[in-house]
Design a protein around this motif. Structure first.
Motif, short mmCIF file in Angstrom:
data_model
loop_
_atom_site.label_atom_id
_atom_site.label_comp_id
_atom_site.label_asym_id
_atom_site.label_seq_id
_atom_site.Cartn_x
_atom_site.Cartn_y
_atom_site.Cartn_z
N PHE A 1 0.89 -1.18 -0.05
CA PHE A 1 -0.09 0.01 0.15
C PHE A 1 0.80 1.30 -0.01
CE2 PHE A 1 -2.75 -2.81 1.97
CZ PHE A 1 -4.04 -3.00 1.59
N VAL A 2 0.47 2.38 -0.85
CA VAL A 2 1.43 3.50 -1.00
C VAL A 2 0.34 4.68 -0.49
CG1 VAL A 2 2.79 4.93 -2.33
CG2 VAL A 2 2.73 2.45 -2.49
N VAL A 3 0.60 5.28 0.47
CA VAL A 3 -0.27 6.46 0.90
C VAL A 3 0.41 7.71 0.01
CG1 VAL A 3 -0.96 8.18 2.55
CG2 VAL A 3 -0.86 5.61 3.19
N ASN A 4 -0.52 8.38 -1.01
CA ASN A 4 0.02 9.24 -1.85
C ASN A 4 -0.45 10.73 -1.18
OD1 ASN A 4 0.80 7.45 -3.74
ND2 ASN A 4 -1.51 7.40 -4.71
N ASP A 5 -1.57 10.88 -0.43
CA ASP A 5 -1.92 12.05 0.02
C ASP A 5 -2.96 12.01 1.20
OD1 ASP A 5 -1.99 14.85 0.68
OD2 ASP A 5 -3.30 15.25 -1.19
N VAL A 6 -2.89 12.52 2.29
CA VAL A 6 -3.97 12.71 3.26
C VAL A 6 -3.99 13.94 3.68
CG1 VAL A 6 -4.54 12.06 5.59
CG2 VAL A 6 -3.38 10.30 4.00
N THR A 7 -5.13 14.62 3.52
CA THR A 7 -5.31 16.12 3.91
C THR A 7 -6.31 16.12 5.17
OG1 THR A 7 -7.48 16.48 2.83
CG2 THR A 7 -5.49 16.82 1.45
N ARG A 8 -6.08 17.48 5.71
CA ARG A 8 -6.84 17.55 6.98
C ARG A 8 -8.46 17.81 6.73
NH1 ARG A 8 -4.65 22.13 10.73
NH2 ARG A 8 -5.89 21.23 11.99
N LEU A 9 -8.69 17.90 5.36
CA LEU A 9 -10.22 17.90 5.20
C LEU A 9 -10.92 16.73 4.90
CD1 LEU A 9 -9.97 21.00 2.67
CD2 LEU A 9 -10.75 21.00 5.01
N GLY A 10 -10.22 15.76 5.05
CA GLY A 10 -10.48 14.22 4.97
C GLY A 10 -10.16 13.54 3.60
N PHE A 11 -9.55 14.12 2.76
CA PHE A 11 -9.36 13.36 1.50
C PHE A 11 -8.11 12.58 1.61
CE2 PHE A 11 -6.80 13.40 -2.43
CZ PHE A 11 -7.44 12.94 -3.23
N SER A 12 -8.12 11.34 1.13
CA SER A 12 -6.80 10.68 1.25
C SER A 12 -6.87 9.82 -0.24
CB SER A 12 -7.11 9.54 2.23
OG SER A 12 -8.17 8.57 1.92
N ASP A 13 -5.62 9.67 -0.62
CA ASP A 13 -5.39 9.15 -2.04
C ASP A 13 -4.26 7.99 -1.76
OD1 ASP A 13 -4.97 8.47 -4.57
OD2 ASP A 13 -3.65 10.05 -4.85
N PHE A 14 -4.43 6.80 -1.89
CA PHE A 14 -3.48 5.95 -1.89
C PHE A 14 -3.66 4.83 -3.16
CE2 PHE A 14 -7.40 4.56 0.30
CZ PHE A 14 -7.61 3.11 -0.26
N THR A 15 -2.41 4.05 -3.00
CA THR A 15 -2.13 3.17 -4.38
C THR A 15 -2.07 1.74 -3.62
OG1 THR A 15 -1.17 4.66 -5.66
CG2 THR A 15 -0.93 2.55 -6.17
N ILE A 16 -2.65 0.70 -4.44
CA ILE A 16 -2.61 -0.67 -3.89
C ILE A 16 -1.85 -1.31 -5.02
CG2 ILE A 16 -3.98 -2.68 -3.46
CD1 ILE A 16 -6.26 -1.30 -2.43
N GLU A 17 -0.58 -1.75 -4.65
CA GLU A 17 0.08 -2.67 -5.74
C GLU A 17 -0.14 -4.15 -5.39
OE1 GLU A 17 3.94 -1.25 -5.48
OE2 GLU A 17 3.59 0.87 -6.01
N GLY A 18 0.00 -4.90 -6.39
CA GLY A 18 -0.05 -6.19 -6.11
C GLY A 18 0.00 -7.21 -7.28
N GLU A 19 -0.26 -8.41 -7.03
CA GLU A 19 0.21 -9.26 -8.31
C GLU A 19 -1.01 -9.99 -8.44
OE1 GLU A 19 2.35 -13.69 -8.54
OE2 GLU A 19 2.16 -12.59 -6.63
N HIS A 20 -1.26 -10.05 -10.12
CA HIS A 20 -2.64 -10.46 -10.65
C HIS A 20 -2.37 -12.13 -10.86
CE1 HIS A 20 -5.04 -11.38 -14.24
NE2 HIS A 20 -6.01 -11.13 -13.28
N ARG A 21 -3.08 -13.06 -10.40
CA ARG A 21 -2.80 -14.09 -10.40
C ARG A 21 -4.24 -14.93 -11.15
NH1 ARG A 21 -1.61 -16.61 -4.91
NH2 ARG A 21 -3.65 -15.51 -4.49
N PRO A 22 -4.28 -14.89 -12.64
CA PRO A 22 -5.53 -15.31 -12.84
C PRO A 22 -6.15 -16.54 -12.82
CG PRO A 22 -3.62 -14.89 -14.73
CD PRO A 22 -3.16 -14.69 -13.32
#
Length: 109
Positions: free
Chosen positions: A62-83
């Motif tokens: 998990f990568v936290v890109n941004d968290v603001t005091r107004l309640g906005f958060s942006d994060f990225t989930i990285e992972g492996e696709h196993r079909p």
């Protein structure tokens, strides 16, 4: 797979009539202060839900890109696709709950 993860992450637990155990109990964390503990609890909940309900995707980071005091958060989930991971998978039926800052599992009786 993206659609499957969206459904898992946005469905409230108990919302589906025939599968009450399915859903994200972490949605009750929305509106809480964005402390490191709350963010870690949110990510832990998403990781557990992904492991239980989507075997074709394994979260690696998990990568936290941004968290603001107004309640906005942006994060990225990285992972492996196993079909083909779902072919030898028996769906676990567990309740996932978030209580007192901890994620816990209990089996469906």
């Amino acid at each position: 797979m993206r659609q499957s993860l969206e459904v898992i992450f946005t469905t409230r637990q108990g919302e589906r009539v025939m599968r009450e155990w399915f859903g994200n109990p972490g949605l009750k964390l929305l509106g809480e202060n964005a402390t490191p503990q709350t963010i870690l609890l949110w990510f832990t909940t998403l990781w557990v839900l992904t492991e239980l309900f989507e075997p074709r995707f394994r979260i690696s980071r998990f990568v936290v890109n941004d968290v603001t005091r107004l309640g906005f958060s942006d994060f990225t989930i990285e992972g492996e696709h196993r079909p083909y991971a779902h072919l030898d998978w028996v769906q676990a039926q567990y309740y996932v709950s978030v209580t007192d800052g901890a994620v816990s599992l209990s089996s469906v009786a």
